[in-house]
Design an enzyme around this catalytic site. Structure first.
Site, PDB file in Angstrom:
ATOM      1  N   ARG A 104       0.848  -1.193   0.000  1.00 56.59           N
ATOM      2  CA  ARG A 104       0.000   0.000   0.000  1.00 56.59           C
ATOM      3  C   ARG A 104       0.877   1.234   0.000  1.00 56.59           C
ATOM      4  O   ARG A 104       1.876   1.297   0.722  1.00 56.59           O
ATOM      5  CB  ARG A 104      -0.879   0.055   1.252  1.00 56.59           C
ATOM      6  N   SER A 150       6.917  -5.023   7.425  1.00 58.79           N
ATOM      7  CA  SER A 150       6.440  -5.916   8.488  1.00 58.79           C
ATOM      8  C   SER A 150       7.102  -7.282   8.460  1.00 58.79           C
ATOM      9  O   SER A 150       6.456  -8.326   8.251  1.00 58.79           O
ATOM     10  CB  SER A 150       4.927  -6.023   8.395  1.00 58.79           C
ATOM     11  N   ASP A 199       4.769  -3.058  11.419  1.00 58.46           N
ATOM     12  CA  ASP A 199       3.328  -2.759  11.472  1.00 58.46           C
ATOM     13  C   ASP A 199       2.777  -2.750  12.906  1.00 58.46           C
ATOM     14  O   ASP A 199       1.856  -1.991  13.227  1.00 58.46           O
ATOM     15  CB  ASP A 199       2.503  -3.704  10.576  1.00 58.46           C
TER      16      ASP A 199
HETATM   17  C1  BGC Z   1       6.496 -10.528  10.780  1.00 58.47           C
HETATM   18  C2  BGC Z   1       6.330  -9.335  11.692  1.00 58.47           C
HETATM   19  C3  BGC Z   1       4.986  -8.680  11.449  1.00 58.47           C
HETATM   20  C4  BGC Z   1       3.863  -9.701  11.528  1.00 58.47           C
HETATM   21  C5  BGC Z   1       2.497  -9.095  11.251  1.00 58.47           C
HETATM   22  C6  BGC Z   1       5.296 -11.460  10.888  1.00 58.47           C
HETATM   23  O1  BGC Z   1       5.410 -12.498   9.967  1.00 58.47           O
HETATM   24  O2  BGC Z   1       7.673 -11.228  11.104  1.00 58.47           O
HETATM   25  O3  BGC Z   1       7.376  -8.404  11.488  1.00 58.47           O
HETATM   26  O4  BGC Z   1       4.792  -7.662  12.393  1.00 58.47           O
HETATM   27  O5  BGC Z   1       4.098 -10.736  10.607  1.00 58.47           O
HETATM   28  O6  BGC Z   1       2.420  -8.549   9.981  1.00 58.47           O
END
Ligand code: BGC
Length: 511
Positions: free
Chosen positions: A82, A152, A205
């Site tokens: 996004r 994320s 995130d």
């Molecule tokens: C990632 C995290 C992320 C989470 C939610 C996980 O697979 O390692 O960094 O915050 O997913 O998106």
């Protein structure tokens, strides 16, 4: 075609009872799991390179709603890429314009430079066609547009705008990215395209969700994602971050937001009761033995667990337990069953009529369509429709009993996920001295006058799976008691990734 075809049984009900036993986690076990969290929290706070990475984010304060500014934000790591423009109005409100871009599996699993070129192109396209601000006229040579990047995945941050990718998760495996600085990878892609965009902040995130919740409600302690992946961030005393000892951040003292990366909890397989279905899912995943907790909880995997259970019941001998022993290509496809299917089945089951009669089902061994009352039958009929549409079964191949079984399987897997989600949140409450686990009388309690403990959440499961939040709350009550649970204010922080990135960009420019 992955399946577990090892079910040989005397009666179907005992097979289902056995599956139910495997997926139900007792409160005592949840307490032990929460204790396991505390152990892994501490290991990660003390050392680098631990499974639960407990990543310092260099975010040292949370917003109070008065922040102002306009920023670009980029969000990679959920279902889509996004690009957003966020205007923080300074009165707990914001305006957000966004455009979503698909990220193909080829990009997810190809060269990192191709992935980041695509991201830069998407930002460029957004700026020229979507954003409310005119980024072309009236800008002086060299003027930069500031961007916050919500990325994320696990990243070992060394500053607000610096961090090395530790590993990929959630179906990504792009080459030449792990161990590289993710801000640099992005900035290089902008520079290759001669774009005047400068990435000033990198944010997970969960951190974005925490900051957004704080911005819209005046404060928060935890940000958690229960979506494609799962993870949590919270505000910790810097003094407890032993691995930062001797650094300027430690010398400053105060608090810092920690990105736990709790999806990797129990990679050692010490605490979580695995079922054969979890083992199969893990073995066939692109990251076996990693993200163990995430594989019990998150949207990327729950549908896949249900698919494995359904297949085992289709293949059971001497007699199939589901769908007359027939499967479909949708059911046979690896990751062919989306978690949205589970939400749709549960929504159909809950329906409008919530009287006790509307949930009455005969026992499996004595399942008789003619004995279904006229309140429960329409619900099963709706579930049959969801199954026919999603799994492409012919309606005549789905019985009411099939619908009832599929619904109970979905509920088992989702309830386990919600209980474990609640356990992770409970563990943070204990870690931050807001609560004690049952049986503990010694842990020092602090912040007892705090009337509200803010928890921002986001992700498809909390947003769309019926009553997911209620189930999290039920676990909280069991683990930390009703008094604490009542003070916990769980709020959806929609658009947390975009707004959080903007808030972080603002913090970076102020530093
Ligand atoms: C990632 C995290 C992320 C989470 C939610 C996980 O697979 O390692 O960094 O915050 O997913 O998106």
């Amino acid at each position: 075609m992955p399946s577990i075809s090892a079910l040989q049984f005397a009666d179907a009900q005992s097979v289902l009872d056995n599956i139910e036993r495997q997926f139900t986690i007792s409160d005592d076990t949840l307490v032990e799991i929460a204790k396991g969290f505390l152990v892994e929290f501490e290991e990660g706070l003390n050392n680098y390179g631990k499974d639960m990475a407990m990543i310092p984010t260099f975010v040292t304060g949370v917003p109070d709603g008065t922040e102002q500014g306009t920023f670009l934000a980029l969000d990679l790591g959920g279902t889509n890429l996004r690009v957003c423009e966020v205007v923080l109005n300074g009165d707990k409100t914001f305006n957000l314009t966004q455009k979503k871009f698909k990220v193909s599996d080829t990009l997810k699993q190809g060269e990192a430079s191709a992935l980041f070129n695509y991201i830069a192109e998407s930002v460029d396209s957004f700026m020229t066609t979507h954003s409310k601000t005119d980024y072309t006229t009236g800008r002086k040579q060299g003027d930069s547009v500031y961007l916050g990047f919500t990325f994320s995945f696990p990243v070992e941050q060394t500053a607000l705008d610096r961090g090395k990718i530790l590993t990929w998760t959630k179906g990504f495996s792009a080459k030449n990215a792990v161990d590289h600085d993710v801000v640099q990878l992005l900035q290089d892609a902008f520079d290759r395209k001669h774009m005047h965009v400068k990435c000033v902040a990198l944010v997970n995130d969960t951190v974005g969700t925490l900051l957004t919740r704080a911005y819209i409600s005046g404060g928060a302690l935890i940000g958690a994602i229960f979506g494609t992946g799962t993870n949590g961030a919270y505000v910790e005393d810097i003094a407890k971050l032993k691995k930062l000892d001797g650094s300027p951040a430690a010398a400053k003292g105060g608090h810092m937001v920690i990105n736990c990366e709790w999806g990797a909890f129990d990679n050692s397989r010490t605490y979580l009761p695995m079922t054969p279905y979890d083992n199969t899912l893990d073995r066939l995943s692109i990251n076996p033995k990693y993200q163990t907790f995430e594989k019990f909880i998150s949207g990327m995997y729950l549908g896949e667990i249900v698919r494995h259970i359904i297949l085992s019941l289709v293949d059971a001998v001497p007699q199939a337990i589901l769908f007359k022993g027939k499967s479909t290509s949708a059911l046979n496809e690896h990751y062919g069953l989306d978690t949205a299917f589970m939400s749709a089945v549960e929504a159909a089951w809950i329906g409008e009529d919530q009287s006790a009669e509307a949930f009455e089902l005969p026992p499996l061994g004595a399942f008789d369509d003619s004995k279904l009352n006229d309140k429960v039958q329409p619900k099963l009929q709706r579930i049959k429709t969801v199954i026919a549409e999603t799994l492409h079964y012919k309606p005549e191949d789905i019985s009411f009993q099939d619908a009832a079984i599929v619904r109970s399987l979905c509920a088992l897997v989702a309830n386990r996920a919600a209980a474990l989600s609640g356990t992770a949140v409970a563990a943070v409450l204990v870690q931050t001295h807001r609560a004690r686990l049952p049986g503990d009388t010694t842990r020092e309690l602090k912040h007892q006058n705090e009337s509200v403990i803010g928890v921002g959440v986001d992700g498809s499961l909390v947003e769309h799976y019926p009553a997911f939040q209620d189930k999290i709350r039920a676990t909280l009550r069991n683990l930390v008691g009703e008094d604490v649970e009542k003070r916990v204010d769980i709020g959806l922080a929609k658009d947390g990734s975009g707004v959080g990135a903007a808030l972080c960009a603002l913090q970076a420019l102020k530093q």
